[in-house]
Design an enzyme around this catalytic site. Structure first.
Site, PDB file in Angstrom:
ATOM      1  N   LYS A   1      -3.305  -4.945 -34.380  1.00  0.00           N
ATOM      2  CA  LYS A   1      -3.358  -6.383 -34.063  1.00  0.00           C
ATOM      3  C   LYS A   1      -2.342  -6.631 -32.968  1.00  0.00           C
ATOM      4  O   LYS A   1      -1.248  -6.043 -33.007  1.00  0.00           O
ATOM      5  CB  LYS A   1      -2.937  -7.212 -35.280  1.00  0.00           C
ATOM      6  CG  LYS A   1      -4.012  -7.392 -36.297  1.00  0.00           C
ATOM      7  CD  LYS A   1      -3.579  -8.485 -37.277  1.00  0.00           C
ATOM      8  CE  LYS A   1      -4.226  -8.252 -38.611  1.00  0.00           C
ATOM      9  NZ  LYS A   1      -3.493  -8.734 -39.746  1.00  0.00           N
TER      10      LYS A   1
ATOM     11  N   GLU B   1       3.329 -14.838 -39.110  1.00  0.00           N
ATOM     12  CA  GLU B   1       4.204 -13.662 -39.066  1.00  0.00           C
ATOM     13  C   GLU B   1       4.395 -13.164 -37.641  1.00  0.00           C
ATOM     14  O   GLU B   1       5.474 -12.716 -37.263  1.00  0.00           O
ATOM     15  CB  GLU B   1       3.642 -12.561 -39.967  1.00  0.00           C
ATOM     16  CG  GLU B   1       3.786 -12.943 -41.429  1.00  0.00           C
ATOM     17  CD  GLU B   1       2.934 -12.126 -42.376  1.00  0.00           C
ATOM     18  OE1 GLU B   1       3.432 -11.127 -42.879  1.00  0.00           O
ATOM     19  OE2 GLU B   1       1.766 -12.498 -42.600  1.00  0.00           O
TER      20      GLU B   1
ATOM     21  N   HIS C   1       6.489  -8.894 -47.592  1.00  0.00           N
ATOM     22  CA  HIS C   1       6.134 -10.189 -46.985  1.00  0.00           C
ATOM     23  C   HIS C   1       7.362 -10.941 -46.487  1.00  0.00           C
ATOM     24  O   HIS C   1       7.343 -12.165 -46.377  1.00  0.00           O
ATOM     25  CB  HIS C   1       5.426 -11.128 -48.002  1.00  0.00           C
ATOM     26  CG  HIS C   1       4.097 -10.668 -48.474  1.00  0.00           C
ATOM     27  ND1 HIS C   1       3.666 -10.863 -49.768  1.00  0.00           N
ATOM     28  CD2 HIS C   1       3.090 -10.046 -47.851  1.00  0.00           C
ATOM     29  CE1 HIS C   1       2.464 -10.372 -49.911  1.00  0.00           C
ATOM     30  NE2 HIS C   1       2.074  -9.863 -48.753  1.00  0.00           N
TER      31      HIS C   1
ATOM     32  N   GLU D   1      -2.462 -21.966 -48.445  1.00  0.00           N
ATOM     33  CA  GLU D   1      -2.697 -23.011 -47.437  1.00  0.00           C
ATOM     34  C   GLU D   1      -4.002 -23.756 -47.671  1.00  0.00           C
ATOM     35  O   GLU D   1      -4.172 -24.872 -47.189  1.00  0.00           O
ATOM     36  CB  GLU D   1      -2.741 -22.378 -46.027  1.00  0.00           C
ATOM     37  CG  GLU D   1      -1.389 -21.894 -45.556  1.00  0.00           C
ATOM     38  CD  GLU D   1      -1.478 -20.980 -44.336  1.00  0.00           C
ATOM     39  OE1 GLU D   1      -2.400 -21.146 -43.521  1.00  0.00           O
ATOM     40  OE2 GLU D   1      -0.633 -20.074 -44.219  1.00  0.00           O
ATOM     41  N   ASN D   2      -4.934 -23.104 -48.399  1.00  0.00           N
ATOM     42  CA  ASN D   2      -6.295 -23.664 -48.456  1.00  0.00           C
ATOM     43  C   ASN D   2      -6.819 -24.091 -49.815  1.00  0.00           C
ATOM     44  O   ASN D   2      -7.893 -24.669 -49.893  1.00  0.00           O
ATOM     45  CB  ASN D   2      -7.284 -22.640 -47.872  1.00  0.00           C
ATOM     46  CG  ASN D   2      -7.056 -22.426 -46.402  1.00  0.00           C
ATOM     47  OD1 ASN D   2      -7.141 -23.367 -45.629  1.00  0.00           O
ATOM     48  ND2 ASN D   2      -6.744 -21.204 -46.014  1.00  0.00           N
TER      49      ASN D   2
ATOM     50  N   ASN E   1       1.027  -5.107 -34.553  1.00  0.00           N
ATOM     51  CA  ASN E   1       0.990  -4.775 -35.972  1.00  0.00           C
ATOM     52  C   ASN E   1      -0.008  -3.634 -36.108  1.00  0.00           C
ATOM     53  O   ASN E   1      -1.216  -3.851 -36.084  1.00  0.00           O
ATOM     54  CB  ASN E   1       0.546  -6.009 -36.764  1.00  0.00           C
ATOM     55  CG  ASN E   1       0.538  -5.769 -38.261  1.00  0.00           C
ATOM     56  OD1 ASN E   1       0.697  -4.633 -38.714  1.00  0.00           O
ATOM     57  ND2 ASN E   1       0.341  -6.834 -39.023  1.00  0.00           N
TER      58      ASN E   1
ATOM     59  N   ARG F   1      -4.666  -6.266 -57.029  1.00  0.00           N
ATOM     60  CA  ARG F   1      -3.479  -5.758 -57.741  1.00  0.00           C
ATOM     61  C   ARG F   1      -3.086  -6.763 -58.813  1.00  0.00           C
ATOM     62  O   ARG F   1      -3.115  -7.964 -58.564  1.00  0.00           O
ATOM     63  CB  ARG F   1      -2.299  -5.575 -56.777  1.00  0.00           C
ATOM     64  CG  ARG F   1      -2.471  -4.446 -55.801  1.00  0.00           C
ATOM     65  CD  ARG F   1      -1.416  -4.470 -54.717  1.00  0.00           C
ATOM     66  NE  ARG F   1      -1.915  -5.042 -53.497  1.00  0.00           N
ATOM     67  CZ  ARG F   1      -1.154  -5.495 -52.500  1.00  0.00           C
ATOM     68  NH1 ARG F   1       0.140  -5.463 -52.598  1.00  0.00           N
ATOM     69  NH2 ARG F   1      -1.696  -5.991 -51.414  1.00  0.00           N
TER      70      ARG F   1
ATOM     71  N   ARG G   1       5.787  -4.845 -36.106  1.00  0.00           N
ATOM     72  CA  ARG G   1       5.931  -5.063 -37.540  1.00  0.00           C
ATOM     73  C   ARG G   1       6.134  -3.688 -38.177  1.00  0.00           C
ATOM     74  O   ARG G   1       5.328  -2.775 -37.968  1.00  0.00           O
ATOM     75  CB  ARG G   1       4.660  -5.695 -38.095  1.00  0.00           C
ATOM     76  CG  ARG G   1       4.736  -5.818 -39.579  1.00  0.00           C
ATOM     77  CD  ARG G   1       3.457  -6.326 -40.180  1.00  0.00           C
ATOM     78  NE  ARG G   1       3.658  -6.532 -41.598  1.00  0.00           N
ATOM     79  CZ  ARG G   1       2.747  -6.274 -42.520  1.00  0.00           C
ATOM     80  NH1 ARG G   1       1.565  -5.834 -42.176  1.00  0.00           N
ATOM     81  NH2 ARG G   1       3.008  -6.477 -43.787  1.00  0.00           N
TER      82      ARG G   1
ATOM     83  N   LEU H   1       0.525 -16.666 -50.926  1.00  0.00           N
ATOM     84  CA  LEU H   1      -0.677 -16.293 -51.671  1.00  0.00           C
ATOM     85  C   LEU H   1      -1.781 -15.919 -50.690  1.00  0.00           C
ATOM     86  O   LEU H   1      -2.503 -16.782 -50.178  1.00  0.00           O
ATOM     87  CB  LEU H   1      -1.146 -17.460 -52.549  1.00  0.00           C
ATOM     88  CG  LEU H   1      -0.124 -18.032 -53.549  1.00  0.00           C
ATOM     89  CD1 LEU H   1      -0.692 -19.252 -54.268  1.00  0.00           C
ATOM     90  CD2 LEU H   1       0.296 -16.968 -54.563  1.00  0.00           C
TER      91      LEU H   1
END
Ligand code: AMP
Length: 398
Positions: free
Chosen positions: A14, A385, A183, A334-335, A7, A242, A94, A210
């Site tokens: 990455k 991803e 996404h 997730e958190n 990526n 944003r 990606r 999110l």
């Protein structure tokens, strides 16, 4: 088969190496601040039973040097990843924008590279570094097949009534102005995981990503039929910096009445809005902490954030013609039990009932946080991803 996933951003790369078909990660890493004196290489070796983190400060001049460094790490005997470069059978990249041209993952050739370059006008910050990653990976791993996995591809199944804007046809026909969505790799991954977890391919799902960027998708039987991001990642939900949906007249007003330039409006919309605009802070953890202290601005920001999600849950339930499951994913999804609860609050009439004893528990992996009797299942599914890119790459080169 060993695959490398890349990526490439404007100043970062990455990378992860996967052993397929068993989805095993051998190494994952990040090279940051490419082009600066203070560049840094971080990687983690995932050997059976142990995780070793390595951090090296070393100036990396450009993307080519970064990829050469990645090859060095992979070839290092001590790391036990590969013995020669030919072991990497494919590199999955990606690529953010595939326009209308790329509806699925493709093997990269000269024509594909030319198209990615042409599509840079739609993603000026992302496609050029993605392409650079492809060019240097081809030089560094010449024997490997290069594969492009597009963020927009999953959304290409949207019908015209969902992706067209009601503006003059000419703008679509000549400039490609329409909603593309972003996404996609994450939405596809969690939708597939949900189908597996719930053991059904005929589900009506709403996937809610999110993170720093936020978006939602309506997914029917595995295919995206609508999504919140548009031509650009500025549309839809409230995000870190944003603001998402806005009356386009606001922009005209700012320009004509207050003489703001396009560059100033761009900065406001991309960097100074969202949670940052409403509270001064863009990180959700900080905003949640402020709210805990009773801060009124943070409380309002979280109301705006979750109200927007709720509006889209209602809207997507309508376009799907029913709803089987809602999936929360990415950093916030997730958190944060608070955000999940507030986004679904008051929607029992749609069959959505969160069980707070499950919602408040911190757990890894896929989990259900709705009540046993809830008609709509609410799930938390960690996104991945890179794994999705590896799976897509594997499926095309195997
Ligand atoms: P991502 O882009 O997926 O890495 O997500 C980044 C966002 O996730 C940031 O806004 C973080 O504040 C948020 N985040 C990470 N951990 C938590 C947490 N425990 N609670 C709430 N938000 C979190």
């Amino acid at each position: 088969m060993k695959l490398l996933v890349i990526n490439a951003g404007s100043s970062s790369v990455k990378f992860q190496v996967f052993e397929m078909t068993n989805d095993l990660v051998l190494v994952s890493g990040l090279i940051e601040k490419i082009g600066e004196e203070s560049s840094e290489i971080k990687f983690e070796l995932h050997k059976a039973g142990e995780n070793n983190s390595v951090r090296i400060a070393e100036p990396i001049k450009n993307h080519k040097e970064a990829l050469q460094k990645v090859a060095e790490i992979l070839l290092d005997k001590e790391n036990q990843i590969i013995e020669n470069k030919e072991e990497i059978k494919a590199v999955g990249h990606r690529v953010v924008h595939g326009g209308e041209k790329f509806k699925e993952t493709v093997i990269i050739n000269e024509e594909v590279k030319a198209m990615i370059k042409e599509l840079s006008s739609l993603a000026p910050l992302h496609n050029p570094p993605n392409l650079q990653g492809i060019v240097v990976a081809t030089e560094v791993f010449p024997e490997a097949k290069q594969v492009a996995v597009f963020d927009t591809a999953f959304h290409q199944t949207m019908p015209p009534k969902a992706y067209r804007y009601a503006i003059p046809n000419k703008l679509y026909e000549e400039y490609g102005i329409r909603a593309y969505g972003m996404h996609g790799t994450s939405h596809r991954f969690v939708a597939n995981e949900a189908a597996r977890f719930l053991d059904s391919n005929t589900l009506k799902l709403i996937t809610i990503h999110l993170g720093n960027g936020c978006s939602m998708a309506a997914v029917k039987e595995g295919e995206c039929i609508d999504t919140t991001m548009g031509l650009t990642p500025l549309a839809g939900l409230v995000m870190g910096t944003r603001g998402g949906d806005i009356d386009p007249g606001v922009l005209i007003h700012l320009g004509s009445k207050y003489n703001l330039s396009i560059a100033e409006i761009d900065k406001i919309l991309n960097k100074e809005s969202g949670l940052k605009g409403l509270t001064g802070l863009n990180d959700m953890r900080d905003v949640l902490e402020l709210k805990e202290k009773g801060n009124i601005q943070a409380t309002l920001a979280l109301e705006v954030y979750t109200y927007r999600i709720k509006k889209y849950i209602g809207s997507y339930s309508a376009v799907l013609g029913g709803l089987d499951a809602i999936i929360f994913t990415a950093g916030v999804g997730e958190n944060s039990p608070f955000i999940r609860d507030a986004s679904c609050e008051g929607m029992e009439f749609l069959g959505i009932q969160i069980d707070n004893s499950k919602n408040n528990v911190r757990k890894k992996g896929v989990r259900i946080i709705s009540k046993e009797e809830s008609k709509v299942k609410v799930l938390v599914i960690p996104t991945n991803e890179e794994l999705e890119i590896a799976r897509q790459t594997f499926s095309i080169v195997k």
